[in-house]
Design a protein around this motif. Structure first.
Motif, mmCIF file in Angstrom:
data_model
loop_
_atom_site.group_PDB
_atom_site.id
_atom_site.type_symbol
_atom_site.label_atom_id
_atom_site.label_comp_id
_atom_site.label_asym_id
_atom_site.label_seq_id
_atom_site.Cartn_x
_atom_site.Cartn_y
_atom_site.Cartn_z
ATOM 1 N N MET A 255 0.832 -1.202 0.000
ATOM 2 C CA MET A 255 0.000 0.000 0.000
ATOM 3 C C MET A 255 0.871 1.259 0.000
ATOM 4 S SD MET A 255 -2.847 1.217 2.798
ATOM 5 C CE MET A 255 -1.614 1.233 4.117
ATOM 6 N N ILE A 256 1.906 1.261 0.834
ATOM 7 C CA ILE A 256 2.800 2.419 0.918
ATOM 8 C C ILE A 256 3.531 2.618 -0.414
ATOM 9 C CG2 ILE A 256 4.893 3.290 2.030
ATOM 10 C CD1 ILE A 256 3.882 1.869 4.604
ATOM 11 N N LYS A 257 3.940 1.523 -1.007
ATOM 12 C CA LYS A 257 4.625 1.599 -2.303
ATOM 13 C C LYS A 257 3.735 2.222 -3.365
ATOM 14 C CE LYS A 257 6.745 -1.289 -5.880
ATOM 15 N NZ LYS A 257 7.042 -2.692 -6.306
ATOM 16 N N VAL A 258 2.479 1.753 -3.434
ATOM 17 C CA VAL A 258 1.533 2.286 -4.428
ATOM 18 C C VAL A 258 1.261 3.762 -4.178
ATOM 19 C CG1 VAL A 258 -0.875 2.175 -5.210
ATOM 20 C CG2 VAL A 258 0.443 0.064 -4.903
ATOM 21 N N TYR A 259 1.125 4.127 -2.923
ATOM 22 C CA TYR A 259 0.840 5.527 -2.594
ATOM 23 C C TYR A 259 2.016 6.428 -2.980
ATOM 24 C CZ TYR A 259 -0.450 9.719 -0.032
ATOM 25 O OH TYR A 259 -0.763 11.021 0.303
ATOM 26 N N LYS A 260 3.237 5.972 -2.699
ATOM 27 C CA LYS A 260 4.421 6.773 -3.044
ATOM 28 C C LYS A 260 4.506 6.978 -4.551
ATOM 29 C CE LYS A 260 7.425 5.800 0.912
ATOM 30 N NZ LYS A 260 8.695 5.163 1.373
ATOM 31 N N GLU A 261 4.145 5.949 -5.320
ATOM 32 C CA GLU A 261 4.162 6.073 -6.777
ATOM 33 C C GLU A 261 3.140 7.101 -7.229
ATOM 34 O OE1 GLU A 261 3.423 2.101 -7.993
ATOM 35 O OE2 GLU A 261 5.506 1.427 -7.727
ATOM 36 N N ALA A 262 1.957 7.091 -6.594
ATOM 37 C CA ALA A 262 0.925 8.067 -6.935
ATOM 38 C C ALA A 262 1.351 9.474 -6.522
ATOM 39 C CB ALA A 262 -0.389 7.690 -6.249
ATOM 40 N N GLU A 263 1.992 9.556 -5.360
ATOM 41 C CA GLU A 263 2.447 10.848 -4.844
ATOM 42 C C GLU A 263 3.482 11.468 -5.768
ATOM 43 O OE1 GLU A 263 3.305 12.375 -0.328
ATOM 44 O OE2 GLU A 263 4.534 10.723 -1.059
ATOM 45 N N ALA A 264 4.335 10.631 -6.328
ATOM 46 C CA ALA A 264 5.362 11.117 -7.256
ATOM 47 C C ALA A 264 4.747 11.711 -8.517
ATOM 48 C CB ALA A 264 6.314 9.979 -7.626
ATOM 49 N N GLY A 274 -8.605 -2.437 -5.061
ATOM 50 C CA GLY A 274 -9.994 -2.071 -5.290
ATOM 51 C C GLY A 274 -10.519 -1.023 -4.325
ATOM 52 N N ARG A 275 -9.645 -0.456 -3.487
ATOM 53 C CA ARG A 275 -10.046 0.577 -2.531
ATOM 54 C C ARG A 275 -9.205 1.824 -2.724
ATOM 55 N NH1 ARG A 275 -12.908 -1.759 1.819
ATOM 56 N NH2 ARG A 275 -12.870 -4.042 1.827
ATOM 57 N N MET A 276 -9.799 2.958 -2.356
ATOM 58 C CA MET A 276 -9.057 4.203 -2.394
ATOM 59 C C MET A 276 -8.221 4.326 -1.118
ATOM 60 S SD MET A 276 -9.599 5.639 -5.261
ATOM 61 C CE MET A 276 -8.811 7.208 -4.928
ATOM 62 N N ILE A 277 -6.960 4.696 -1.276
ATOM 63 C CA ILE A 277 -6.091 4.906 -0.123
ATOM 64 C C ILE A 277 -5.571 6.338 -0.148
ATOM 65 C CG2 ILE A 277 -5.387 2.500 0.121
ATOM 66 C CD1 ILE A 277 -2.799 3.212 -1.372
ATOM 67 N N ASP A 278 -5.424 6.922 1.044
ATOM 68 C CA ASP A 278 -4.901 8.278 1.144
ATOM 69 C C ASP A 278 -3.839 8.327 2.234
ATOM 70 O OD1 ASP A 278 -6.334 8.074 3.489
ATOM 71 O OD2 ASP A 278 -7.901 9.492 2.911
ATOM 72 N N TYR A 279 -3.428 9.532 2.601
ATOM 73 C CA TYR A 279 -2.342 9.680 3.555
ATOM 74 C C TYR A 279 -2.666 9.032 4.900
ATOM 75 C CZ TYR A 279 1.153 11.742 6.597
ATOM 76 O OH TYR A 279 2.163 11.909 7.505
ATOM 77 N N ALA A 280 -3.939 9.145 5.339
ATOM 78 C CA ALA A 280 -4.321 8.576 6.629
ATOM 79 C C ALA A 280 -4.119 7.068 6.652
ATOM 80 C CB ALA A 280 -5.774 8.923 6.952
ATOM 81 N N MET A 281 -4.500 6.404 5.558
ATOM 82 C CA MET A 281 -4.314 4.951 5.469
ATOM 83 C C MET A 281 -2.823 4.601 5.455
ATOM 84 S SD MET A 281 -7.129 3.150 5.354
ATOM 85 C CE MET A 281 -6.652 1.662 4.471
#
Length: 307
Positions: A255-264, A274-281
């Protein structure tokens, strides 16, 4: 990060039980000078508690001493023996007000000074086991900088409500709703204060491992980070419940890996599984990984020091 998944009570007047505990894999031991020790054995228990701290610490075990409550008049004498170099903290039973916390803080400070210990080296774990204590959980949790945890004592709590026989007559699943409010209030107060909440011992049958796991799992969902124990056979299942699972660790990493890629890419959220993740997650995932690392490091040290 404090790791107290399992905190095993040991009657401090039993040297045999204290030494046996050095071979077990609980995170902490609570040397008991209170309920488990008859009046005639208090002096022996104090001496054993004092003399065993160094031995227990050498095995990588965190050590707390449960003194007698302030109302008994025995607390100060308990502290004369219990406050020694290496001790992690004092557990105060029947904690009911900020005044109790302040008084204990003052007594510990006096012992630290007389023994030339580092100031504030001895912490406090406050045991809430009365309706008054539960209602004042927030002020108790913030009563001193020494406070490192809040504990819940369901047995005395139910007795004070006039339903003490529930522990003996009902299964833990049946009396769980009776103490849900108390558990929730303590957990929330601990969270706001930035300290862990440690759940009550399991009062079901000692052989009821499934019941122990169910109760521990419910307490974990309420925000508790560990559980007090009254029998060594409960250590392993409780440690497992309060440890992040391999699945949760792997999920958090991905999850952290996917979020960092999106953040970049300049995105504030991403889709994962299949779920939305944000900074809180992601923050929750990082907390879980930090806890998993702290547990792994603690277990590594215990194994190294054991052998």
């Amino acid at each position: 990060m404090a790791v107290w998944r399992s905190m095993l009570f040991i009657p401090a007047n039993s040297w045999r039980m204290i030494m046996r505990a050095t071979t077990e894999m609980q995170d902490a031991i609570i040397l008991d000078l209170e309920d488990a020790v008859p009046i005639a054995e208090k002096e022996t228990a104090r001496v054993f508690a004092r003399d065993s701290v160094t031995i227990l610490k050498s095995k990588g075990i965190d050590v707390f001493v449960r003194v007698n409550s302030l109302a008994t008049g025995l607390t100060q004498e308990d502290l004369k023996y219990a406050v020694v170099k290496g001790l992690d903290g004092i557990m105060l039973p029947k904690s009911e007000s900020r005044e109790d916390v302040v008084k204990l803080d003052r007594l510990i400070k006096k012992e630290e000074m007389s023994k030339k210990l580092k100031p504030n080296s001895i912490s406090m774990m406050l045991l809430l086991e009365s309706p008054r204590g539960v209602l004042k959980a927030s002020e108790i949790a913030t009563g001193s900088k020494r406070v490192v945890a809040l504990g819940f004592g369901a047995g005395d709590f139910l007795r004070e409500l006039g339903e003490g026989f529930a522990i003996a007559r009902l299964s833990p699943d049946e009396y769980f709703p009776m103490i849900l409010y108390a558990r929730s209030r303590i957990s929330i107060a601990a969270r706001v204060a930035g300290v862990p909440a440690i759940d009550t011992p399991f009062f079901g049958l000692l052989i009821d491992t499934d019941g122990l796991i169910r109760e521990s799992s419910k307490a974990k969902l309420l925000g508790f980070k560990g559980k007090m124990l009254i029998h060594p056979r409960h250590i392993e299942p409780v440690n497992q419940v309060f440890s992040p699972s391999k699945e949760d660790v792997e999920f958090s990493k991905q999850m952290i890996k996917v979020y960092k890629e999106a953040e970049a890419k300049g995105l504030g959220a991403a889709s994962f599984g299949g779920r939305m993740i944000d900074y809180a997650m992601v923050s929750m995932g990082k907390d879980l990984l930090s806890r998993a690392e702290a547990i792994a490091e603690k277990e590594k040290r215990r194994i190294e020091e054991k052998y």
